[in-house]
Scaffold this motif. Structure first.
Motif, PDB file in Angstrom:
ATOM      1  N   ALA A  34       0.580  -1.133   0.325  1.00 38.18           N
ATOM      2  CA  ALA A  34       0.244   0.150  -0.370  1.00 38.18           C
ATOM      3  C   ALA A  34       1.038   0.871   0.078  1.00 38.18           C
ATOM      4  N   ILE A  35       2.237   1.241   0.909  1.00 37.97           N
ATOM      5  CA  ILE A  35       2.722   2.681   1.270  1.00 37.97           C
ATOM      6  C   ILE A  35       4.063   2.593  -0.183  1.00 37.97           C
ATOM      7  N   GLY A  36       3.908   1.437  -1.704  1.00 28.32           N
ATOM      8  CA  GLY A  36       5.042   1.701  -2.174  1.00 28.32           C
ATOM      9  C   GLY A  36       6.549   1.009  -1.858  1.00 28.32           C
ATOM     10  N   GLY A  37       6.402   0.178  -0.572  1.00 29.67           N
ATOM     11  CA  GLY A  37       7.577  -0.135  -0.706  1.00 29.67           C
ATOM     12  C   GLY A  37       8.492   0.568   1.146  1.00 29.67           C
ATOM     13  N   ASP A  38       8.838  -0.423   1.852  1.00 32.87           N
ATOM     14  CA  ASP A  38       9.319  -0.076   3.086  1.00 32.87           C
ATOM     15  C   ASP A  38      10.786  -0.540   3.411  1.00 32.87           C
ATOM     16  N   GLU A  39      11.538   0.403   3.501  1.00 34.71           N
ATOM     17  CA  GLU A  39      12.857  -0.895   3.556  1.00 34.71           C
ATOM     18  C   GLU A  39      12.916  -1.215   4.812  1.00 34.71           C
ATOM     19  N   GLU A  40      12.908  -0.889   5.602  1.00 35.15           N
ATOM     20  CA  GLU A  40      12.731  -1.013   7.259  1.00 35.15           C
ATOM     21  C   GLU A  40      11.883  -2.218   7.286  1.00 35.15           C
TER      22      GLU A  40
END
Length: 172
Positions: free
Chosen positions: A68-74
């Motif tokens: 939903a947020i387009g990816g998040d590395e953490e």
């Protein structure tokens, strides 16, 4: 907002998905405590199944948030860490959800030869609970619970970072 449609605002979707991660994370914590303090073996057995479901839902919440947020590395790293440490947690829920097929020997993973008969074993130690089934699926539920709680927290943090990025982009 029409309840039959997904939120159009990405921030709203992130908040809603974070709510699911929070609720399922709380369910993990509650079930883990119930397992360790169960009065009977039957109660412990039932709560193990519910814990496996709750853990899987935390995984789904994290995956949905990441998309939903387009990816998040953490968040992605937290997902990778969870799956590396507890590789059978997701599959175990899938097998338990389709117990009827596995009891009949027709489970998808049985057909492919990945697992055998649905033999369920619950090992109880002083501070650990291990659930094993289908010949080769094993999850140490105490450690998996802690890891699922950490993943739920990572999901909530990803939401916070996403909302901060949105606020920053609107401020500039």
């Amino acid at each position: 907002m029409d309840g039959s449609r997904a939120p159009k605002n990405p921030a709203t979707l992130a908040v809603v998905l974070a709510g699911h991660a929070y609720v399922w994370g709380q369910a993990v914590g509650i079930e883990a405590e119930r397992i360790l303090s169960a009065a009977t073996g039957t109660e412990r057995h039932i709560d193990c199944y519910l814990l496996v479901l709750a853990i899987r839902q935390v995984l789904r919440s994290a995956d949905a948030m990441d998309k939903a947020i387009g990816g998040d590395e953490e968040l992605k790293q937290a997902q990778i860490r969870f799956l590396a440490e507890h590789p059978h947690a997701q599959t175990m829920r899938d097998v338990l959800s389709h117990f009827d097929e596995y009891e009949a020997g027709n489970g998808r993973l049985q057909k492919s030869g990945e697992v055998g008969p649905l033999n369920i074993f619950l090992g109880v130690g002083d501070d650990s609970i291990t659930l094993s089934l289908a010949s080769n699926l094993t999850v140490e539920l105490s450690a998996a619970s802690s890891a699922a709680l950490a993943l739920a927290d990572a999901t909530l943090s990803a939401k916070d970072r996403f909302l901060a990025r949105i606020r920053q982009s609107h401020a500039t």
